[in-house]
Design a protein around this motif. Sequence first.
Motif, PDB file in Angstrom:
ATOM      1  N   ASN A  60       0.698  -1.216  -0.180  1.00 49.13           N
ATOM      2  CA  ASN A  60       0.168   0.029  -0.168  1.00 49.13           C
ATOM      3  C   ASN A  60       1.008   1.397   0.074  1.00 49.13           C
ATOM      4  O   ASN A  60       0.224   2.366   0.325  1.00 49.13           O
ATOM      5  CB  ASN A  60      -0.962   0.099   1.079  1.00 49.13           C
ATOM      6  CG  ASN A  60      -2.047  -1.050   0.943  1.00 49.13           C
ATOM      7  OD1 ASN A  60      -2.811  -1.189  -0.164  1.00 49.13           O
ATOM      8  ND2 ASN A  60      -1.885  -1.989   2.089  1.00 49.13           N
ATOM      9  N   SER A  61       2.079   1.142  -0.362  1.00 45.88           N
ATOM     10  CA  SER A  61       2.909   2.198  -0.450  1.00 45.88           C
ATOM     11  C   SER A  61       2.711   3.072  -1.811  1.00 45.88           C
ATOM     12  O   SER A  61       2.531   2.280  -2.848  1.00 45.88           O
ATOM     13  CB  SER A  61       4.540   1.915  -0.350  1.00 45.88           C
ATOM     14  OG  SER A  61       4.825   1.554   0.852  1.00 45.88           O
ATOM     15  N   SER A  62       2.599   4.323  -1.937  1.00 44.90           N
ATOM     16  CA  SER A  62       2.730   4.923  -2.923  1.00 44.90           C
ATOM     17  C   SER A  62       4.049   5.757  -3.423  1.00 44.90           C
ATOM     18  O   SER A  62       4.624   5.995  -2.732  1.00 44.90           O
ATOM     19  CB  SER A  62       1.695   6.217  -3.078  1.00 44.90           C
ATOM     20  OG  SER A  62       0.357   5.623  -2.669  1.00 44.90           O
ATOM     21  N   LEU A  63       4.447   5.624  -4.548  1.00 44.07           N
ATOM     22  CA  LEU A  63       5.612   5.810  -5.099  1.00 44.07           C
ATOM     23  C   LEU A  63       5.697   6.303  -6.435  1.00 44.07           C
ATOM     24  O   LEU A  63       5.033   6.098  -7.356  1.00 44.07           O
ATOM     25  CB  LEU A  63       6.528   4.466  -5.036  1.00 44.07           C
ATOM     26  CG  LEU A  63       6.346   3.178  -5.740  1.00 44.07           C
ATOM     27  CD1 LEU A  63       7.558   2.670  -6.138  1.00 44.07           C
ATOM     28  CD2 LEU A  63       5.489   2.312  -4.755  1.00 44.07           C
ATOM     29  N   THR A  64       6.789   7.119  -6.807  1.00 48.56           N
ATOM     30  CA  THR A  64       7.110   7.594  -8.112  1.00 48.56           C
ATOM     31  C   THR A  64       8.313   6.679  -8.615  1.00 48.56           C
ATOM     32  O   THR A  64       9.382   6.776  -8.052  1.00 48.56           O
ATOM     33  CB  THR A  64       7.287   9.007  -8.128  1.00 48.56           C
ATOM     34  OG1 THR A  64       6.321   9.782  -7.511  1.00 48.56           O
ATOM     35  CG2 THR A  64       7.825   9.596  -9.599  1.00 48.56           C
ATOM     36  N   TRP A  76       2.937   4.743  -8.940  1.00 47.37           N
ATOM     37  CA  TRP A  76       2.120   3.786  -8.427  1.00 47.37           C
ATOM     38  C   TRP A  76       1.945   3.411  -7.060  1.00 47.37           C
ATOM     39  O   TRP A  76       2.499   4.080  -6.417  1.00 47.37           O
ATOM     40  CB  TRP A  76       3.120   2.469  -8.926  1.00 47.37           C
ATOM     41  CG  TRP A  76       3.237   2.087 -10.312  1.00 47.37           C
ATOM     42  CD1 TRP A  76       2.202   2.076 -11.107  1.00 47.37           C
ATOM     43  CD2 TRP A  76       4.254   1.573 -11.121  1.00 47.37           C
ATOM     44  NE1 TRP A  76       2.538   1.680 -12.374  1.00 47.37           N
ATOM     45  CE2 TRP A  76       3.975   1.340 -12.595  1.00 47.37           C
ATOM     46  CE3 TRP A  76       5.612   1.309 -10.793  1.00 47.37           C
ATOM     47  CZ2 TRP A  76       4.520   0.760 -13.285  1.00 47.37           C
ATOM     48  CZ3 TRP A  76       6.355   0.833 -11.886  1.00 47.37           C
ATOM     49  CH2 TRP A  76       5.830   0.538 -13.071  1.00 47.37           C
ATOM     50  N   THR A  77       0.705   2.676  -6.835  1.00 52.49           N
ATOM     51  CA  THR A  77       0.602   2.107  -5.510  1.00 52.49           C
ATOM     52  C   THR A  77       0.964   0.711  -5.327  1.00 52.49           C
ATOM     53  O   THR A  77       0.080   0.131  -6.188  1.00 52.49           O
ATOM     54  CB  THR A  77      -0.795   2.847  -4.927  1.00 52.49           C
ATOM     55  OG1 THR A  77      -0.650   3.940  -5.099  1.00 52.49           O
ATOM     56  CG2 THR A  77      -0.848   2.050  -3.405  1.00 52.49           C
ATOM     57  N   LEU A  78       1.302  -0.096  -4.621  1.00 52.99           N
ATOM     58  CA  LEU A  78       1.770  -1.308  -4.580  1.00 52.99           C
ATOM     59  C   LEU A  78       0.643  -1.811  -3.723  1.00 52.99           C
ATOM     60  O   LEU A  78       0.356  -1.668  -2.639  1.00 52.99           O
ATOM     61  CB  LEU A  78       2.983  -1.612  -4.017  1.00 52.99           C
ATOM     62  CG  LEU A  78       3.549  -3.136  -4.018  1.00 52.99           C
ATOM     63  CD1 LEU A  78       3.657  -3.266  -5.449  1.00 52.99           C
ATOM     64  CD2 LEU A  78       4.744  -3.400  -3.146  1.00 52.99           C
ATOM     65  N   VAL A  79      -0.154  -2.694  -4.338  1.00 49.98           N
ATOM     66  CA  VAL A  79      -1.493  -3.273  -3.769  1.00 49.98           C
ATOM     67  C   VAL A  79      -1.553  -4.871  -3.705  1.00 49.98           C
ATOM     68  O   VAL A  79      -0.805  -5.511  -4.661  1.00 49.98           O
ATOM     69  CB  VAL A  79      -2.652  -2.945  -4.304  1.00 49.98           C
ATOM     70  CG1 VAL A  79      -2.926  -1.153  -4.389  1.00 49.98           C
ATOM     71  CG2 VAL A  79      -2.865  -3.091  -5.878  1.00 49.98           C
ATOM     72  N   TYR A  80      -2.438  -5.573  -3.119  1.00 49.00           N
ATOM     73  CA  TYR A  80      -2.884  -6.689  -3.166  1.00 49.00           C
ATOM     74  C   TYR A  80      -3.487  -7.030  -4.653  1.00 49.00           C
ATOM     75  O   TYR A  80      -4.070  -6.304  -5.103  1.00 49.00           O
ATOM     76  CB  TYR A  80      -3.748  -7.452  -2.112  1.00 49.00           C
ATOM     77  CG  TYR A  80      -2.870  -7.102  -0.935  1.00 49.00           C
ATOM     78  CD1 TYR A  80      -2.018  -7.995  -0.468  1.00 49.00           C
ATOM     79  CD2 TYR A  80      -3.331  -6.045   0.001  1.00 49.00           C
ATOM     80  CE1 TYR A  80      -1.583  -7.931   1.139  1.00 49.00           C
ATOM     81  CE2 TYR A  80      -2.756  -5.805   1.243  1.00 49.00           C
ATOM     82  CZ  TYR A  80      -1.809  -6.858   1.572  1.00 49.00           C
ATOM     83  OH  TYR A  80      -1.124  -6.700   2.964  1.00 49.00           O
ATOM     84  N   PRO A  81      -3.197  -8.227  -5.076  1.00 50.62           N
ATOM     85  CA  PRO A  81      -3.893  -8.449  -6.464  1.00 50.62           C
ATOM     86  C   PRO A  81      -5.184  -8.370  -6.620  1.00 50.62           C
ATOM     87  O   PRO A  81      -5.796  -7.951  -7.677  1.00 50.62           O
ATOM     88  CB  PRO A  81      -3.578 -10.265  -6.538  1.00 50.62           C
ATOM     89  CG  PRO A  81      -2.548 -10.398  -5.447  1.00 50.62           C
ATOM     90  CD  PRO A  81      -2.415  -9.397  -4.533  1.00 50.62           C
ATOM     91  N   ASP A  82      -6.047  -8.298  -5.608  1.00 55.46           N
ATOM     92  CA  ASP A  82      -7.580  -8.314  -5.679  1.00 55.46           C
ATOM     93  C   ASP A  82      -7.815  -6.792  -6.026  1.00 55.46           C
ATOM     94  O   ASP A  82      -8.990  -6.472  -6.662  1.00 55.46           O
ATOM     95  CB  ASP A  82      -8.127  -8.799  -4.357  1.00 55.46           C
ATOM     96  CG  ASP A  82      -8.246 -10.232  -4.279  1.00 55.46           C
ATOM     97  OD1 ASP A  82      -8.065 -11.026  -5.216  1.00 55.46           O
ATOM     98  OD2 ASP A  82      -8.698 -10.728  -3.224  1.00 55.46           O
ATOM     99  N   PHE A 129       4.110   7.997   0.094  1.00 56.57           N
ATOM    100  CA  PHE A 129       3.367   7.506   1.425  1.00 56.57           C
ATOM    101  C   PHE A 129       3.774   6.040   1.410  1.00 56.57           C
ATOM    102  O   PHE A 129       3.887   5.126   0.588  1.00 56.57           O
ATOM    103  CB  PHE A 129       1.925   7.403   0.701  1.00 56.57           C
ATOM    104  CG  PHE A 129       0.851   6.716   1.931  1.00 56.57           C
ATOM    105  CD1 PHE A 129       0.639   7.674   3.043  1.00 56.57           C
ATOM    106  CD2 PHE A 129       0.321   5.566   1.852  1.00 56.57           C
ATOM    107  CE1 PHE A 129      -0.015   7.105   3.902  1.00 56.57           C
ATOM    108  CE2 PHE A 129      -0.426   4.890   2.853  1.00 56.57           C
ATOM    109  CZ  PHE A 129      -0.760   5.732   3.988  1.00 56.57           C
ATOM    110  N   GLN A 130       3.913   5.734   2.895  1.00 54.69           N
ATOM    111  CA  GLN A 130       4.201   4.455   3.227  1.00 54.69           C
ATOM    112  C   GLN A 130       3.306   4.223   4.575  1.00 54.69           C
ATOM    113  O   GLN A 130       3.504   5.257   5.416  1.00 54.69           O
ATOM    114  CB  GLN A 130       5.833   4.158   3.659  1.00 54.69           C
ATOM    115  CG  GLN A 130       5.923   2.826   4.072  1.00 54.69           C
ATOM    116  CD  GLN A 130       7.038   2.651   5.021  1.00 54.69           C
ATOM    117  OE1 GLN A 130       6.990   3.317   6.237  1.00 54.69           O
ATOM    118  NE2 GLN A 130       8.273   1.974   4.709  1.00 54.69           N
TER     119      GLN A 130
END
Length: 139
Positions: A60-64, A76-82, A129-130
């Motif tokens: 759920n981190s947001s990154l450039t 991008w935001t790193l999320v679970y596959p669902d 964001f972390q």
Amino acid sequence: MTASSKQQPTLYLTELDVTRLERIASRAGAAPLAEMLDSILERAAIVPADAIPKDVVTMNSSLTCALEGEAAPRQWTLVYPDTADFDAGRLSVLSPVGQALLGARAGHSVSYRLPDGREQKVTVLELSFQPEANGQFTL
């Protein structure tokens, strides 16, 4: 330059992240996801949420990011596959680039393999964001 010989970064995962990922990977027909999860867990350090360094990409981190060969950076935001939606900037942790980014640090580059076998490099320009750094331990 020996970028491809660098060891993968240590991943910092919380127990909650591991539980959620294991639940996803244990679904019927999810054998490829289970293999990907095993790969992630092999390089993971399971720690309390408040022990994760603030410059590390977590769930759920947001990154450039800057992708090698592309002029414009990506958000991008790193999320679970669902909840993944590549076009909306929600990148699945079980995608090749998502696996590479999990555990990466701001300012560092990581490599991953594209589906056609070519190696691609991505650099984390900024971690905007972390959840753990913001006291949000249960997203």
